[in-house]
Scaffold this motif. Sequence first.
Motif, PDB file in Angstrom:
ATOM      1  N   ASP A   1      55.120  67.684  30.603  1.00  0.00           N
ATOM      2  CA  ASP A   1      55.774  67.622  29.299  1.00  0.00           C
ATOM      3  C   ASP A   1      54.701  67.459  28.210  1.00  0.00           C
ATOM      4  O   ASP A   1      54.178  66.365  27.990  1.00  0.00           O
ATOM      5  N   PRO A   2      54.293  68.558  27.563  1.00  0.00           N
ATOM      6  CA  PRO A   2      54.777  69.949  27.720  1.00  0.00           C
ATOM      7  C   PRO A   2      53.994  70.698  28.787  1.00  0.00           C
ATOM      8  O   PRO A   2      53.000  70.190  29.312  1.00  0.00           O
ATOM      9  N   VAL A   3      54.451  71.919  29.075  1.00  0.00           N
ATOM     10  CA  VAL A   3      53.742  72.788  30.015  1.00  0.00           C
ATOM     11  C   VAL A   3      52.618  73.517  29.280  1.00  0.00           C
ATOM     12  O   VAL A   3      52.863  74.235  28.313  1.00  0.00           O
ATOM     13  N   VAL A   4      51.394  73.314  29.733  1.00  0.00           N
ATOM     14  CA  VAL A   4      50.229  73.955  29.111  1.00  0.00           C
ATOM     15  C   VAL A   4      49.335  74.542  30.204  1.00  0.00           C
ATOM     16  O   VAL A   4      49.424  74.144  31.378  1.00  0.00           O
ATOM     17  N   LEU A   5      48.488  75.460  29.816  1.00  0.00           N
ATOM     18  CA  LEU A   5      47.551  76.092  30.743  1.00  0.00           C
ATOM     19  C   LEU A   5      46.105  75.755  30.408  1.00  0.00           C
ATOM     20  O   LEU A   5      45.181  76.454  30.837  1.00  0.00           O
ATOM     21  N   ASP A   6      45.906  74.679  29.662  1.00  0.00           N
ATOM     22  CA  ASP A   6      44.554  74.320  29.244  1.00  0.00           C
ATOM     23  C   ASP A   6      43.641  74.044  30.432  1.00  0.00           C
ATOM     24  O   ASP A   6      42.446  74.366  30.407  1.00  0.00           O
ATOM     25  N   GLY A   7      44.202  73.430  31.482  1.00  0.00           N
ATOM     26  CA  GLY A   7      43.383  73.137  32.662  1.00  0.00           C
ATOM     27  C   GLY A   7      42.843  74.388  33.308  1.00  0.00           C
ATOM     28  O   GLY A   7      41.653  74.461  33.662  1.00  0.00           O
ATOM     29  N   PHE A   8      43.676  75.408  33.455  1.00  0.00           N
ATOM     30  CA  PHE A   8      43.221  76.656  34.066  1.00  0.00           C
ATOM     31  C   PHE A   8      42.241  77.400  33.165  1.00  0.00           C
ATOM     32  O   PHE A   8      41.306  78.043  33.652  1.00  0.00           O
ATOM     33  N   VAL A   9      42.448  77.310  31.855  1.00  0.00           N
ATOM     34  CA  VAL A   9      41.505  77.945  30.928  1.00  0.00           C
ATOM     35  C   VAL A   9      40.130  77.305  31.047  1.00  0.00           C
ATOM     36  O   VAL A   9      39.095  77.994  31.095  1.00  0.00           O
ATOM     37  N   ARG A  10      40.091  75.984  31.132  1.00  0.00           N
ATOM     38  CA  ARG A  10      38.816  75.273  31.271  1.00  0.00           C
ATOM     39  C   ARG A  10      38.152  75.567  32.613  1.00  0.00           C
ATOM     40  O   ARG A  10      36.929  75.567  32.716  1.00  0.00           O
ATOM     41  N   ILE A  11      38.962  75.808  33.643  1.00  0.00           N
ATOM     42  CA  ILE A  11      38.395  76.123  34.957  1.00  0.00           C
ATOM     43  C   ILE A  11      37.536  77.381  34.890  1.00  0.00           C
ATOM     44  O   ILE A  11      36.433  77.440  35.449  1.00  0.00           O
TER      45      ILE A  11
ATOM     46  N   GLY B   1      52.365  70.296  39.297  1.00  0.00           N
ATOM     47  CA  GLY B   1      52.819  69.698  38.049  1.00  0.00           C
ATOM     48  C   GLY B   1      51.680  69.169  37.199  1.00  0.00           C
ATOM     49  O   GLY B   1      51.624  69.410  35.984  1.00  0.00           O
ATOM     50  N   ASN B   2      50.728  68.473  37.809  1.00  0.00           N
ATOM     51  CA  ASN B   2      49.611  67.907  37.046  1.00  0.00           C
ATOM     52  C   ASN B   2      48.659  68.970  36.528  1.00  0.00           C
ATOM     53  O   ASN B   2      48.016  68.771  35.496  1.00  0.00           O
ATOM     54  N   SER B   3      48.555  70.085  37.240  1.00  0.00           N
ATOM     55  CA  SER B   3      47.679  71.157  36.768  1.00  0.00           C
ATOM     56  C   SER B   3      48.223  71.821  35.511  1.00  0.00           C
ATOM     57  O   SER B   3      47.481  72.500  34.793  1.00  0.00           O
TER      58      SER B   3
ATOM     59  N   ALA C   1      41.930  73.501  39.895  1.00  0.00           N
ATOM     60  CA  ALA C   1      40.897  74.142  40.710  1.00  0.00           C
ATOM     61  C   ALA C   1      41.223  74.022  42.200  1.00  0.00           C
ATOM     62  O   ALA C   1      41.051  74.979  42.967  1.00  0.00           O
ATOM     63  N   ALA C   2      41.703  72.849  42.623  1.00  0.00           N
ATOM     64  CA  ALA C   2      42.083  72.679  44.020  1.00  0.00           C
ATOM     65  C   ALA C   2      43.255  73.579  44.386  1.00  0.00           C
ATOM     66  O   ALA C   2      43.306  74.136  45.494  1.00  0.00           O
ATOM     67  N   LEU C   3      44.201  73.752  43.457  1.00  0.00           N
ATOM     68  CA  LEU C   3      45.344  74.624  43.703  1.00  0.00           C
ATOM     69  C   LEU C   3      44.899  76.067  43.880  1.00  0.00           C
ATOM     70  O   LEU C   3      45.341  76.768  44.801  1.00  0.00           O
ATOM     71  N   LEU C   4      44.004  76.541  43.027  1.00  0.00           N
ATOM     72  CA  LEU C   4      43.505  77.917  43.143  1.00  0.00           C
ATOM     73  C   LEU C   4      42.728  78.108  44.444  1.00  0.00           C
ATOM     74  O   LEU C   4      42.763  79.191  45.035  1.00  0.00           O
ATOM     75  N   ALA C   5      42.054  77.058  44.898  1.00  0.00           N
ATOM     76  CA  ALA C   5      41.268  77.170  46.125  1.00  0.00           C
ATOM     77  C   ALA C   5      42.136  77.296  47.369  1.00  0.00           C
ATOM     78  O   ALA C   5      41.692  77.819  48.394  1.00  0.00           O
TER      79      ALA C   5
END
Length: 296
Positions: free
Chosen positions: A67-77, A48-50, A264-268
């Motif tokens: 709220d809202p759902v965004v993918l900015d964290g994964f883009v920055r990763i 959820g936090n990712s 990043a931890a989730l992808l790992a």
Amino acid sequence: MTALADRSTSSARRGARGPRTLATRFLGYAVLVFFSLVFLYPFVIQIGNSLKTEPDAAANPLSPIPDPVVLDGFVRIFTGTNFPLWLGNSLLVTVVATTGRVFFCSLAGYALARLRFRGRSGLFAAVIAVMAVPGVVLLIPKFLVLNQLGIYNSYAGLIVPLLADAAGVFIMKQFFESIPVSVEEAARIDGASIFRTFWSVVLPMAKPALITLTILSFQGTWNEFPHSLVSVQDPSLFTLPRGLADLVSGSLGKGTQYPLKLGAALLATIPVAIIFVIFQRHFVRDPTQGADKSLS
């Protein structure tokens, strides 16, 4: 009449036992579901936090609903960190180290289980003793050895110390001892050498132990942090645990940056989960299951 009465009494007991058994079973499942949810909740929080924005994650870190759902964290990763480099290094080190560990631990385990040589008991006792030594105690000696061998701060320094493991040798030895000796004797009567017997007959029968060792080795190597801490300092050689530690320490600036760090931890965790899901059905198998195929 007596038989009828006994039958009626037995039916009454079964009827009384039925609801009690059902209630006990329901209570057991309820407890299991409760602890499963407790165990899974941190992963739900992580996912959820990712997917949150930076302000939303900072304001509601324990809420699993973005709220809202965004993918900015994964883009920055992938654009603002060296995550692709860390991922590549981890894949290289883990695949090579896991392959080598499974091979060498199998050879050592078979030698300790089947070959008769002087000092075998003492060698096995030394393996058990190594298992009792905390890994943190060996960090400084490991650094000194790597430095003296000239492989410090290199891929060789990351891989070579992980090619053998006392726990892996122990697992393979114990499994090989459970395989009937008659299978190997039949192969040797047919003219097979010791290594051919090991490779073509015994090793295929050890598939459950090999799968277990593969999963444990992959997971242990993938998550290995202390070893990378003392074996490399070049950022281009960082593995995922070392890189994630760098992120958590605040290398990208101020702020919580929960979406980036937790993403990043989730992808790992994904590669380890995939390996476990693929191979978990092989955990429990009969050690003689592959005997017929091995001898055919």
